[in-house]
Design a protein around this motif. Sequence first.
Motif, PDB file in Angstrom:
ATOM      1  N   ASP A  42       0.460  -1.138   0.266  1.00  0.00           N
ATOM      2  CA  ASP A  42      -0.032  -0.075  -0.072  1.00  0.00           C
ATOM      3  C   ASP A  42       1.450   1.072   0.006  1.00  0.00           C
ATOM      4  OD1 ASP A  42      -3.160  -1.230   0.332  1.00  0.00           O
ATOM      5  OD2 ASP A  42      -1.964  -1.269   2.067  1.00  0.00           O
ATOM      6  N   VAL A  43       0.135   2.316  -0.370  1.00  0.00           N
ATOM      7  CA  VAL A  43       0.597   3.448  -0.467  1.00  0.00           C
ATOM      8  C   VAL A  43      -0.658   4.629   0.609  1.00  0.00           C
ATOM      9  CG1 VAL A  43       0.888   5.881  -1.828  1.00  0.00           C
ATOM     10  CG2 VAL A  43       1.898   3.808  -2.996  1.00  0.00           C
ATOM     11  N   PHE A  44       0.639   5.512   0.801  1.00  0.00           N
ATOM     12  CA  PHE A  44      -0.130   6.200   2.409  1.00  0.00           C
ATOM     13  C   PHE A  44      -0.064   7.116   2.180  1.00  0.00           C
ATOM     14  CE2 PHE A  44       1.283   2.175   3.961  1.00  0.00           C
ATOM     15  CZ  PHE A  44       0.490   1.786   4.941  1.00  0.00           C
ATOM     16  N   VAL A  45      -1.311   7.837   2.622  1.00  0.00           N
ATOM     17  CA  VAL A  45      -1.360   9.743   2.654  1.00  0.00           C
ATOM     18  C   VAL A  45      -1.799   9.874   3.632  1.00  0.00           C
ATOM     19  CG1 VAL A  45      -1.795  11.585   1.239  1.00  0.00           C
ATOM     20  CG2 VAL A  45      -1.743   9.589   0.273  1.00  0.00           C
ATOM     21  N   VAL A  46      -1.302  10.929   4.669  1.00  0.00           N
ATOM     22  CA  VAL A  46      -1.134  11.014   5.880  1.00  0.00           C
ATOM     23  C   VAL A  46      -2.344  13.023   5.529  1.00  0.00           C
ATOM     24  CG1 VAL A  46      -0.283  12.148   7.921  1.00  0.00           C
ATOM     25  CG2 VAL A  46       1.138  11.171   6.989  1.00  0.00           C
ATOM     26  N   GLU A  47      -4.025  12.156   6.766  1.00  0.00           N
ATOM     27  CA  GLU A  47      -4.762  13.270   6.269  1.00  0.00           C
ATOM     28  C   GLU A  47      -4.990  13.508   7.900  1.00  0.00           C
ATOM     29  OE1 GLU A  47      -8.185  11.647   4.428  1.00  0.00           O
ATOM     30  OE2 GLU A  47      -6.855  11.804   2.565  1.00  0.00           O
ATOM     31  N   GLU A  48      -4.135  13.450   8.556  1.00  0.00           N
ATOM     32  CA  GLU A  48      -3.819  14.419   9.486  1.00  0.00           C
ATOM     33  C   GLU A  48      -3.433  13.788  10.646  1.00  0.00           C
ATOM     34  OE1 GLU A  48      -7.968  15.022  11.663  1.00  0.00           O
ATOM     35  OE2 GLU A  48      -7.385  15.144  13.086  1.00  0.00           O
ATOM     36  N   GLY A  49      -2.725  14.390  11.909  1.00  0.00           N
ATOM     37  CA  GLY A  49      -1.516  13.820  13.111  1.00  0.00           C
ATOM     38  C   GLY A  49      -0.313  13.245  11.855  1.00  0.00           C
ATOM     39  N   TRP A  50       0.625  13.449  13.288  1.00  0.00           N
ATOM     40  CA  TRP A  50       1.821  13.061  12.445  1.00  0.00           C
ATOM     41  C   TRP A  50       2.487  11.696  13.324  1.00  0.00           C
ATOM     42  CZ3 TRP A  50       6.012  17.226  14.598  1.00  0.00           C
ATOM     43  CH2 TRP A  50       5.316  18.595  14.078  1.00  0.00           C
ATOM     44  N   ALA A  51       3.439  11.002  11.797  1.00  0.00           N
ATOM     45  CA  ALA A  51       3.404   9.908  12.252  1.00  0.00           C
ATOM     46  C   ALA A  51       5.120   9.969  12.014  1.00  0.00           C
ATOM     47  CB  ALA A  51       3.041   8.800  10.549  1.00  0.00           C
ATOM     48  N   ILE A  52       6.096   8.706  12.467  1.00  0.00           N
ATOM     49  CA  ILE A  52       8.077   8.586  12.292  1.00  0.00           C
ATOM     50  C   ILE A  52       8.548   7.611  11.461  1.00  0.00           C
ATOM     51  CG2 ILE A  52       8.160  10.605  13.643  1.00  0.00           C
ATOM     52  CD1 ILE A  52       8.526   8.220  15.894  1.00  0.00           C
ATOM     53  N   ARG A  53       9.050   7.626  10.361  1.00  0.00           N
ATOM     54  CA  ARG A  53      10.063   6.523   9.980  1.00  0.00           C
ATOM     55  C   ARG A  53      10.890   6.040  10.735  1.00  0.00           C
ATOM     56  NH1 ARG A  53      10.909   7.065   3.436  1.00  0.00           N
ATOM     57  NH2 ARG A  53       8.064   6.390   3.584  1.00  0.00           N
ATOM     58  N   TYR A  54      11.101   5.155  11.169  1.00  0.00           N
ATOM     59  CA  TYR A  54      12.786   4.900  11.993  1.00  0.00           C
ATOM     60  C   TYR A  54      13.073   3.553  11.846  1.00  0.00           C
ATOM     61  CZ  TYR A  54       9.471   2.987  14.963  1.00  0.00           C
ATOM     62  OH  TYR A  54       8.238   1.901  15.352  1.00  0.00           O
ATOM     63  N   ARG A  55      14.687   3.536  12.063  1.00  0.00           N
ATOM     64  CA  ARG A  55      14.763   1.576  12.171  1.00  0.00           C
ATOM     65  C   ARG A  55      15.682   1.735  13.696  1.00  0.00           C
ATOM     66  NH1 ARG A  55      18.082  -1.352   8.631  1.00  0.00           N
ATOM     67  NH2 ARG A  55      19.505  -1.058  10.500  1.00  0.00           N
ATOM     68  N   ILE A  56      15.632   0.353  14.132  1.00  0.00           N
ATOM     69  CA  ILE A  56      15.687   0.044  15.217  1.00  0.00           C
ATOM     70  C   ILE A  56      16.614  -0.667  15.016  1.00  0.00           C
ATOM     71  CG2 ILE A  56      15.394  -1.263  17.464  1.00  0.00           C
ATOM     72  CD1 ILE A  56      13.601   1.246  17.141  1.00  0.00           C
ATOM     73  N   LEU A  57      18.200  -1.038  15.909  1.00  0.00           N
ATOM     74  CA  LEU A  57      19.063  -1.529  15.836  1.00  0.00           C
ATOM     75  C   LEU A  57      19.135  -2.664  16.047  1.00  0.00           C
ATOM     76  CD1 LEU A  57      22.414   1.298  15.544  1.00  0.00           C
ATOM     77  CD2 LEU A  57      20.791   0.300  13.427  1.00  0.00           C
ATOM     78  N   ASP A  58      19.759  -3.566  16.360  1.00  0.00           N
ATOM     79  CA  ASP A  58      20.072  -4.883  17.065  1.00  0.00           C
ATOM     80  C   ASP A  58      20.247  -4.520  18.625  1.00  0.00           C
ATOM     81  OD1 ASP A  58      19.592  -6.289  15.201  1.00  0.00           O
ATOM     82  OD2 ASP A  58      22.251  -7.001  14.199  1.00  0.00           O
ATOM     83  N   ASP A  59      20.694  -4.029  18.896  1.00  0.00           N
ATOM     84  CA  ASP A  59      21.121  -3.407  20.439  1.00  0.00           C
ATOM     85  C   ASP A  59      19.770  -2.414  20.671  1.00  0.00           C
ATOM     86  OD1 ASP A  59      21.389  -0.875  18.944  1.00  0.00           O
ATOM     87  OD2 ASP A  59      23.704  -1.280  20.582  1.00  0.00           O
ATOM     88  N   ARG A 118      19.831   1.174  19.822  1.00  0.00           N
ATOM     89  CA  ARG A 118      19.169   2.390  19.090  1.00  0.00           C
ATOM     90  C   ARG A 118      18.768   2.395  18.292  1.00  0.00           C
ATOM     91  NH1 ARG A 118      25.420   2.317  18.280  1.00  0.00           N
ATOM     92  NH2 ARG A 118      25.850   0.195  17.811  1.00  0.00           N
ATOM     93  N   ARG A 119      17.667   3.487  18.510  1.00  0.00           N
ATOM     94  CA  ARG A 119      16.492   3.946  17.506  1.00  0.00           C
ATOM     95  C   ARG A 119      17.143   5.364  16.709  1.00  0.00           C
ATOM     96  NH1 ARG A 119      10.687   5.946  18.965  1.00  0.00           N
ATOM     97  NH2 ARG A 119      11.634   7.766  19.291  1.00  0.00           N
ATOM     98  N   GLN A 120      17.180   5.185  15.937  1.00  0.00           N
ATOM     99  CA  GLN A 120      17.016   6.727  14.343  1.00  0.00           C
ATOM    100  C   GLN A 120      15.950   7.443  13.489  1.00  0.00           C
ATOM    101  OE1 GLN A 120      20.004   8.457  14.463  1.00  0.00           O
ATOM    102  NE2 GLN A 120      18.305   9.601  13.204  1.00  0.00           N
ATOM    103  N   ILE A 121      15.140   7.903  14.419  1.00  0.00           N
ATOM    104  CA  ILE A 121      13.947   8.060  13.841  1.00  0.00           C
ATOM    105  C   ILE A 121      14.706   8.946  12.408  1.00  0.00           C
ATOM    106  CG2 ILE A 121      12.702   9.824  13.294  1.00  0.00           C
ATOM    107  CD1 ILE A 121      12.019   9.501  16.520  1.00  0.00           C
TER     108      ILE A 121
END
Lengths: 249, 249
Positions: free
Chosen positions: A47-64, A66-69
């Motif tokens: 699917d493709v998404f379009v944000v209509e309202e609100g905030w979202a974040i895209r991030y990756r999680i490392l094995d230990d 650590r998170r990077q947004i």
Amino acid sequence: MNSLLTRLRRYAALNDDIFTALWRLPHRVIEKPAGQTIVTAGERLGDVFVVEEGWAIRYRILDDGRRQIVNFMLPGDCFDLQALVSAQADHYVSALTAVRLRVVPSTQFLLAMRSNAELATVFWWAAVQEESILREHIVRIGRRTARERVSHLVLELQRRLLLAGVVNGDKLGMPLTRDVLADALGLSPVHVSRTLAILRMRGLIDVARRSIRLKDPEGLAKVAGFNPSYLHVQDRPALPGPFDDAQTA
Amino acid sequence: MNSLLTRLRRYAALNDDIFTALWRLPHRVIEKPAGQTIVTAGERLGDVFVVEEGWAIRYRILDDGRRQIVNFMLPGDCFDLQALVSAQADHYVSALTAVRLRVVPSTQFLLAMRSNAELATVFWWAAVQEESILREHIVRIGRRTARERVSHLVLELQRRLLLAGVVNGDKLGMPLTRDVLADALGLSPVHVSRTLAILRMRGLIDVARRSIRLKDPEGLAKVAGFNPSYLHVQDRPALPGPFDDAQTA
DNA sequence: CGCCCCGTTGAGGAGAGTCAATGGCTGTGG
DNA sequence: CCACAGCCATTGACTCTCCTCAACGGGGCG
């Protein structure tokens, strides 16, 4: 949908055909409460998404842990256009606030883009702008100090909200916690807290429990070294065809 | 052109039509010596580039001279697809080594993409992969230590060279100076030097005056926490139409 | 042969991280 | 309406990674 149109209108002269094509795309609308996961790394994207309202974040999680947004998705942003060609998610997407999303099956989306060149151009443009924002994020994290990073990100988000027509002035509080800022900017929450305190003491921002409000955008821009040209607001497509007629809102 | 085809073939079943469409695109070929600027921030973009040979870098310069390298462009990479919709460059591109580039006027490129849906899909895919690489760069700079950053970048570049068919084994020295690595990874040249010294002492890499060679990719991957899934090598497009028939090289 | 670029090494310092304790909203339930 | 719990945020003390400044060295190229 309005915020997407508002945003795209800043760059391309949208005619009625594009408007109706966008509006008629087969879709469903979903709502997610704050904190809930929307896309999980490793799953197949359809699917493709379009944000209509609100905030979202895209991030990756490392094995230990650590998170990077990697990016913030604001109203009017569309994401996972990569679903069109690359089938596997390499990241997570979560709702930062409660969000309402328009969900378009990627096959339908692709058909629409193939049958309507102007529509394709508009979304190509959206992808290009997102890439430009990613590049600026790299510069921000790689070569700016903590104060510059925080100021710069806050300014960018403000600009993007303005582009999407979500806010009129500078008065909207942004739903950013210390942890979110830290994971976006490559800092620790403690240091973000200290940095925000400095910006607040200088009268540049207002800080509340889970929200940040701009008080002195010009002063912030000076601290951040902020140059908004990467958002390409003043650009006009220099292409032949449907874009020849300029348009002003 | 061969490296572009080699790379694209890993993801999509290229048929002869796409091959000839690519080959026949109106273009010119330019060569630049190492260090020369190819694209300057602020200028208007009118061309799309494909790297035929050599390495190039994309970077931004802050007012006080700080430089952040945003991406490396290797043989087979195409760049400034944003010229199609966004007319103004917000970054620099320079030759890291001597390079040979194929230059396609963006209007011509756009016409070809509009008349050939499969061609459009292939380049859409290329843009998606580039974006994925940018995201990984953000994670690398934001949440990894100096050792992890250096190892991770070197591994990525090696993989990308393999994907483009530039090298067969691990034996190619990569033209990376301390300054280039520093500006790519958000570190100082001095610290890069020290970090490389550690990796060399552990037998993970060989370091020469202006080149780095992998010695123990598995060991490096352990140090880096390297997971190549973001390069989407194993993905197959899950789309109907011309991609239904699988292909193996 | 000698210069210059690139890299190395050392010493000292600064910015950011970690750990931990405290404090204040906010929402909930009695 | 108040008490309590839990979550954010703040603050302090200490540490460590990485930066800056600076001197030195070696290899390639004119």
